[in-house]
Design a protein around this motif. Structure first.
Motif, PDB file in Angstrom:
ATOM      1  N   UNK A 154     -25.155  67.038 -15.742  1.00 50.82           N
ATOM      2  CA  UNK A 154     -24.049  66.751 -14.833  1.00 50.82           C
ATOM      3  C   UNK A 154     -22.859  66.249 -15.643  1.00 50.82           C
ATOM      4  N   UNK A 155     -21.709  66.444 -15.067  1.00 54.12           N
ATOM      5  CA  UNK A 155     -20.469  66.076 -15.750  1.00 54.12           C
ATOM      6  C   UNK A 155     -20.054  64.663 -15.355  1.00 54.12           C
ATOM      7  N   UNK A 156     -19.757  63.847 -16.339  1.00 53.59           N
ATOM      8  CA  UNK A 156     -19.256  62.503 -16.084  1.00 53.59           C
ATOM      9  C   UNK A 156     -17.767  62.513 -16.387  1.00 53.59           C
ATOM     10  N   UNK A 157     -16.968  62.079 -15.436  1.00 56.52           N
ATOM     11  CA  UNK A 157     -15.516  62.076 -15.642  1.00 56.52           C
ATOM     12  C   UNK A 157     -15.141  61.101 -16.749  1.00 56.52           C
ATOM     13  N   UNK A 158     -14.219  61.524 -17.572  1.00 57.61           N
ATOM     14  CA  UNK A 158     -13.729  60.666 -18.653  1.00 57.61           C
ATOM     15  C   UNK A 158     -12.815  59.589 -18.087  1.00 57.61           C
ATOM     16  N   UNK A 159     -12.643  58.544 -18.844  1.00 55.47           N
ATOM     17  CA  UNK A 159     -11.748  57.475 -18.443  1.00 55.47           C
ATOM     18  C   UNK A 159     -10.449  57.629 -19.229  1.00 55.47           C
ATOM     19  N   UNK A 160      -9.372  57.031 -18.744  1.00 54.94           N
ATOM     20  CA  UNK A 160      -8.086  57.152 -19.438  1.00 54.94           C
ATOM     21  C   UNK A 160      -8.160  56.579 -20.853  1.00 54.94           C
ATOM     22  N   UNK A 161      -7.463  57.207 -21.770  1.00 57.89           N
ATOM     23  CA  UNK A 161      -7.486  56.765 -23.165  1.00 57.89           C
ATOM     24  C   UNK A 161      -6.825  55.404 -23.353  1.00 57.89           C
ATOM     25  N   UNK A 162      -6.082  54.946 -22.362  1.00 61.41           N
ATOM     26  CA  UNK A 162      -5.398  53.661 -22.496  1.00 61.41           C
ATOM     27  C   UNK A 162      -6.352  52.480 -22.524  1.00 61.41           C
ATOM     28  N   UNK A 163      -7.628  52.707 -22.208  1.00 61.70           N
ATOM     29  CA  UNK A 163      -8.606  51.623 -22.326  1.00 61.70           C
ATOM     30  C   UNK A 163      -8.575  51.077 -23.746  1.00 61.70           C
ATOM     31  N   UNK A 164      -8.403  51.944 -24.703  1.00 63.57           N
ATOM     32  CA  UNK A 164      -8.402  51.531 -26.094  1.00 63.57           C
ATOM     33  C   UNK A 164      -7.206  50.641 -26.431  1.00 63.57           C
ATOM     34  N   UNK A 165      -6.155  50.715 -25.630  1.00 61.02           N
ATOM     35  CA  UNK A 165      -4.969  49.897 -25.887  1.00 61.02           C
ATOM     36  C   UNK A 165      -5.121  48.477 -25.356  1.00 61.02           C
ATOM     37  N   UNK A 166      -6.120  48.235 -24.507  1.00 59.38           N
ATOM     38  CA  UNK A 166      -6.263  46.907 -23.918  1.00 59.38           C
ATOM     39  C   UNK A 166      -7.694  46.373 -24.057  1.00 59.38           C
ATOM     40  N   UNK A 167      -8.273  46.438 -25.260  1.00 58.05           N
ATOM     41  CA  UNK A 167      -9.665  45.984 -25.385  1.00 58.05           C
ATOM     42  C   UNK A 167      -9.842  44.504 -25.086  1.00 58.05           C
ATOM     43  N   UNK A 168      -8.791  43.727 -25.232  1.00 61.06           N
ATOM     44  CA  UNK A 168      -8.899  42.300 -24.937  1.00 61.06           C
ATOM     45  C   UNK A 168      -9.013  42.041 -23.437  1.00 61.06           C
ATOM     46  N   UNK A 169      -8.542  42.943 -22.619  1.00 58.94           N
ATOM     47  CA  UNK A 169      -8.601  42.767 -21.171  1.00 58.94           C
ATOM     48  C   UNK A 169      -9.916  43.261 -20.582  1.00 58.94           C
ATOM     49  N   UNK A 170     -10.608  44.149 -21.263  1.00 61.44           N
ATOM     50  CA  UNK A 170     -11.898  44.648 -20.807  1.00 61.44           C
ATOM     51  C   UNK A 170     -12.951  44.204 -21.808  1.00 61.44           C
ATOM     52  N   UNK A 171     -13.917  43.464 -21.304  1.00 60.66           N
ATOM     53  CA  UNK A 171     -14.994  42.977 -22.167  1.00 60.66           C
ATOM     54  C   UNK A 171     -16.336  43.409 -21.606  1.00 60.66           C
ATOM     55  N   UNK A 172     -17.320  43.414 -22.478  1.00 60.62           N
ATOM     56  CA  UNK A 172     -18.673  43.788 -22.119  1.00 60.62           C
ATOM     57  C   UNK A 172     -19.588  42.620 -22.444  1.00 60.62           C
ATOM     58  N   UNK A 173     -20.418  42.247 -21.496  1.00 60.45           N
ATOM     59  CA  UNK A 173     -21.323  41.111 -21.684  1.00 60.45           C
ATOM     60  C   UNK A 173     -22.724  41.507 -21.232  1.00 60.45           C
ATOM     61  N   UNK A 174     -23.706  41.284 -22.082  1.00 57.50           N
ATOM     62  CA  UNK A 174     -25.095  41.510 -21.677  1.00 57.50           C
ATOM     63  C   UNK A 174     -25.696  40.153 -21.348  1.00 57.50           C
ATOM     64  N   UNK A 175     -26.128  39.990 -20.105  1.00 60.00           N
ATOM     65  CA  UNK A 175     -26.717  38.719 -19.712  1.00 60.00           C
ATOM     66  C   UNK A 175     -26.612  38.481 -18.223  1.00 60.00           C
ATOM     67  N   UNK A 176     -26.711  37.231 -17.862  1.00 56.83           N
ATOM     68  CA  UNK A 176     -26.787  36.788 -16.479  1.00 56.83           C
ATOM     69  C   UNK A 176     -25.382  36.530 -15.925  1.00 56.83           C
ATOM     70  N   UNK A 177     -24.972  37.320 -14.951  1.00 52.56           N
ATOM     71  CA  UNK A 177     -23.628  37.187 -14.367  1.00 52.56           C
ATOM     72  C   UNK A 177     -23.436  35.822 -13.708  1.00 52.56           C
ATOM     73  N   UNK A 178     -24.519  35.191 -13.282  1.00 51.21           N
ATOM     74  CA  UNK A 178     -24.398  33.900 -12.593  1.00 51.21           C
ATOM     75  C   UNK A 178     -24.003  32.774 -13.539  1.00 51.21           C
ATOM     76  N   UNK A 179     -24.021  33.023 -14.831  1.00 51.80           N
ATOM     77  CA  UNK A 179     -23.672  31.990 -15.805  1.00 51.80           C
ATOM     78  C   UNK A 179     -22.239  32.114 -16.330  1.00 51.80           C
ATOM     79  N   UNK A 180     -21.536  33.151 -15.899  1.00 49.53           N
ATOM     80  CA  UNK A 180     -20.185  33.373 -16.417  1.00 49.53           C
ATOM     81  C   UNK A 180     -19.183  32.434 -15.745  1.00 49.53           C
ATOM     82  N   UNK A 181     -18.372  31.812 -16.579  1.00 47.80           N
ATOM     83  CA  UNK A 181     -17.329  30.906 -16.086  1.00 47.80           C
ATOM     84  C   UNK A 181     -16.021  31.693 -16.029  1.00 47.80           C
ATOM     85  N   UNK A 182     -15.826  32.377 -14.901  1.00 48.45           N
ATOM     86  CA  UNK A 182     -14.648  33.195 -14.655  1.00 48.45           C
ATOM     87  C   UNK A 182     -14.091  32.822 -13.287  1.00 48.45           C
TER      88      UNK A 182
END
Length: 182
Positions: free
Chosen positions: A1-29
């Motif tokens: 199956x085809x997965x739609x690509x995301x806009x290339x501008x993601x690479x311009x804002x890596x500080x705004x998008x983060x990836x975290x592996x763990x328990x969402x209930x512990x995030x202080x956001x």
């Protein structure tokens, strides 16, 4: 199956998008997103974990909201969680993809981000909405999440940080690849 690509501008804002592996209930956001059911009643998976960590006040407030339609989202307090708020997003049950599931899942992310802006919340953490018991394929769901968040961040600076919070190695690999961080 085809997965739609995301806009290339993601690479311009890596500080705004983060990836975290763990328990969402512990995030202080400012806000964490709950993969909720339409009755907004305590369920299993991420929903159960959030309700357990937040305490009984969260369930009481959720019940007072009168439910939530699939593809929509509602905001509550966070009670005993380190986050300030919880957005309860009701994703679609996956039934093969021909029933508008992609549009409903996209709407979940859009609604969550709109609520964050409306309530002046600058940091938001998302789980994999609909990828647990609702059966949405992780790869496709992640592509929807990254695509919709990227489009939103391109045009709106008010949300300063988006965290994709994953719980397993497979999801971590998928998001890393989609975000160009593998």
């Amino acid at each position: 199956r085809m997965v739609k690509a995301f806009p290339s501008t993601v690479m311009m804002t890596p500080d705004r998008i983060q990836l975290h592996r763990g328990d969402i209930t512990r995030l202080k956001v400012d806000v964490i997103v709950n993969a909720a059911n339409s009755a907004l009643r305590r369920g299993g998976g991420v929903d159960g974990a959030i309700h357990r960590a937040a305490g009984p006040g969260l369930q009481a407030e959720c019940l007072a909201l009168g439910g939530c339609e699939t593809g929509q989202a509602k905001l509550t307090g966070a009670y005993d969680l380190p986050a300030k708020h919880v957005i309860h997003a009701v994703g679609p049950v996956y039934r093969g993809g021909a029933g508008g599931e992609r549009e409903l899942l996209t709407s979940c992310y859009r609604e969550c981000l709109s609520l964050a802006v409306e309530h002046q919340l600058e940091s938001i953490a998302f789980p994999g909405i609909s990828t647990g018991i609702y059966g949405y394929p992780k790869e496709d769901a992640a592509a929807v999440a990254v695509g919709e968040v990227s489009r939103f961040l391109e045009s709106d600076q008010r949300v300063r940080q988006v965290i994709f919070c994953v719980f397993d190695d497979e999801s971590l690999r998928i998001y890393r690849r989609l975000l160009g961080r593998d």
